[in-house]
Enzyme design. Structure first.
Site, PDB file in Angstrom:
ATOM      1  N   CYS A  16      24.144  29.929  52.247  1.00  0.00           N
ATOM      2  CA  CYS A  16      24.850  28.953  53.126  1.00  0.00           C
ATOM      3  C   CYS A  16      25.057  29.965  54.343  1.00  0.00           C
ATOM      4  O   CYS A  16      24.632  31.007  54.315  1.00  0.00           O
ATOM      5  CB  CYS A  16      26.229  28.830  52.430  1.00  0.00           C
ATOM      6  SG  CYS A  16      25.917  27.786  50.889  1.00  0.00           S
ATOM      7  N   GLY A  42      21.490  25.939  55.326  1.00  0.00           N
ATOM      8  CA  GLY A  42      21.765  25.032  54.559  1.00  0.00           C
ATOM      9  C   GLY A  42      22.086  23.769  55.180  1.00  0.00           C
ATOM     10  O   GLY A  42      22.807  23.749  56.291  1.00  0.00           O
ATOM     11  N   ASN A 117      29.941  32.563  51.812  1.00  0.00           N
ATOM     12  CA  ASN A 117      28.546  32.644  51.681  1.00  0.00           C
ATOM     13  C   ASN A 117      28.275  33.551  50.738  1.00  0.00           C
ATOM     14  O   ASN A 117      28.595  34.824  50.755  1.00  0.00           O
ATOM     15  CB  ASN A 117      27.723  33.076  53.023  1.00  0.00           C
ATOM     16  CG  ASN A 117      26.290  33.245  52.961  1.00  0.00           C
ATOM     17  OD1 ASN A 117      25.527  34.177  53.634  1.00  0.00           O
ATOM     18  ND2 ASN A 117      25.437  32.630  51.912  1.00  0.00           N
ATOM     19  N   GLY A 118      27.543  33.144  49.646  1.00  0.00           N
ATOM     20  CA  GLY A 118      27.205  34.345  48.482  1.00  0.00           C
ATOM     21  C   GLY A 118      27.369  33.448  47.061  1.00  0.00           C
ATOM     22  O   GLY A 118      27.225  32.165  47.051  1.00  0.00           O
TER      23      GLY A 118
END
Ligand code: AMP
Length: 507
Positions: A16, A42, A117-118
């Site tokens: 993302c 994304g 993000n992750g």
């Protein structure tokens, strides 16, 4: 961020992208622009939350940024001088809108929005525990555990609550949060996913990649450091380091594939690293050929590096249509298989009768390589050699990257010779792990303390993987139960009153 289990490879996940800006008029319009530049991270959903005084306004949509965030009507509704946004890969279908980020909540301290993000590798365990204690989740996103941990923390200030929450989560997170007072940007202690900081006038900007800073005309200041937490309040910036010092382990696959080549990731130009990988490949696995041909677009910089190093001319033997998305994101093997043809076409007059060396960034399932090699042969290529600008992808990622279940990874099932046979190439070679590190600016990989997270190639995961390990135990328990069921024994090991296991999500 996604609602599926990381091993559910029919529901593919991608990384993302996050973007935030504090202290500028029309902040949401800037975020929309920034998200455009991060669209490659994304394409299935996007969202923006902005703050005007203490009020939060949000818009979230399935689909890309274009078409969802370029209408004046929507941007006009998102008034405020601070905003954060998110693009994500996700499954489509009913109910997924509630997982689209930024996630938002009203905490005791006021509004709170979070873009992540992750992937949190103990999200399932934390969520089970929180639900047991009465938390009511609004989404199936792993990110939401952070909100509940903040909300239920015993600490007094929001910052302390937030740090308390982060100390309980494992895995990868680059976060941009908006609070009633300001903005918080932070990166997990190992810095697995990227995050950079920029300035535009008096405003501070945070983004997954520098390309997003370029697009909004912000000046790149520096990376947010692994384990660093930056708080912006009333135009003032404060940096905190709440975690013990660790050897950072940024994801090396950002350099191989994810980040745009025009980005600077942790101080290195992605384009230069990719060219360097191609040069390493040419040194390690030379081949006699007429042309070096990239698999566009992701293989292009490495192919240039291979060509420069080997002296074999670089040519465009495959032309890519830019009107279809990444092949990898098509759900289901059948459609993915067709997607390759939709996307690439052979430059027949060029390749006919020639010995060619194809360069791509990676082989995951092998679908792309097989199709491309076949396409080159159908176009009359005399020899087709394949060179891959990463080591064999042997392990799943638990840190927010789209990799399928391990048994679907071609390299986890086959030797290099068997892979060559599978993709029908005349030769196949991957860059070595040391070659990859050299291209990324290191002399070698320090085996005891690697400088990157390279778990997808080596299996050396840099964090505990609580949920995966729990899942393996559950699988073993299920197998045991199934065995005892079939022998007519009662299921006396079934934990009573246990919560149903929730699907994990990644961002
Ligand atoms: P495959 O066809 O399954 O072997 O996938 C390899 C192709 O997918 C390569 O051409 C890569 O450019 C691309 N790729 C590799 N990793 C990813 C990922 N995590 N998300 C999307 N695409 C990817």
């Amino acid at each position: 961020m996604l609602t599926t289990h990381p091993f559910d490879d029919d529901k593919l996940r991608e990384e993302c992208g996050v973007f935030g800006i504090a202290g500028i008029d029309d902040a949401a319009a800037m975020v929309a622009l920034g998200l455009h530049a991060l669209q490659h991270r994304g394409q299935e959903a996007a969202g923006i939350t902005c703050r005007n005084g203490k009020e939060f306004y949000s818009h979230r949509a399935l689909g890309p940024v274009a078409g969802n965030f370029d209408s004046e009507e929507i941007i006009n509704r998102l008034r405020g001088d601070s905003a954060c946004g998110h693009v994500r890969y996700s499954t489509t279908g009913a109910g997924t809108l509630r997982n689209v980020q930024p996630l938002e909540a009203d905490l005791a301290s006021g509004g709170f929005a979070i873009a992540h993000n992750g992937n949190i590798s103990n999200a399932l365990a934390l969520r089970d525990e929180l639900v047991r204690h009465g938390s009511i989740f609004q989404s199936t996103s792993d990110t939401e555990v952070i909100i509940h941990l903040v909300a239920t923390s015993k600490y007094r200030t929001l910052l302390d609550k937030f740090i308390d929450a982060l100390k309980q989560v494992e895995g990868a997170y680059s976060l941009i949060c908006m609070t009633a007072e300001g903005m918080i940007a932070c990166r997990d202690p190992l810095g697995i996913r990227p995050l950079v900081m920029g300035r535009i006038g008096e405003a501070y900007v945070f983004a997954s990649e520098t390309v997003a800073l370029d697009l909004v005309g912000a000046e790149y200041v520096r990376s947010v450091e692994p384990g660093e937490l930056i708080v912006v309040t009333n135009g003032e910036l404060r940096s905190h380091r709440p975690f013990p010092n660790n050897q950072a382990r940024p994801c090396i696959f950002e350099h191989v594939y994810f980040s745009r080549p025009d980005s600077i990731v942790d101080g290195s130009s992605v384009y230069s690293v990719r060219k360097g990988i191609g040069a390493q490949l040419a040194i390690e696995s030379p081949v006699d050929a007429d042309y070096v041909i990239p698999v566009p677009d992701s293989g292009t910089p490495a192919a240039l590096g291979f060509s420069e190093q080997s002296g074999i001319p670089f040519e465009l033997g495959i032309i890519r249509s830019h009107y279809v998305g990444r092949t990898f994101i098509q759900p289901g093997d059948g459609v993915r298989h067709l997607g390759v043809k939709l996307k690439h076409n052979a430059n027949r007059p060029l390749v006919n009768g020639k010995k060619i060396v194809l360069v791509d960034d990676s082989i995951v399932r092998g679908t792309t390589s097989l199709k491309i090699v076949q396409m080159m042969r159908e176009a009359g290529a005399a020899e087709v050699h394949m060179r891959i600008a990463s080591p064999p992808t042997m392990h799943s990622c638990f840190y927010g990257v789209n990799t399928p279940k391990r048994e679907k990874l071609l390299a986890a099932r086959k030797s290099i010779e068997e892979m060559r046979e599978f993709i029908q190439a005349d030769s196949l070679a991957f860059v070595s792990i040391d070659g990859l590190y050299r291209a990324a600016g290191e002399d070698t990989r320090h085996d005891l303390q690697p400088q990157y997270c390279d778990a997808c190639f080596t299996g050396a995961y840099p964090t505990v993987l609580t949920d995966r390990d729990g899942e393996e135990e559950t699988d073993q328990l299920t197998m045991l139960n199934e065995r005892s069921d079939s022998s007519g024994t009662a299921r006396d090991h079934e934990p009573s009153g246990d919560l149903p296991r929730l699907k994990q999500s990644a961002n």
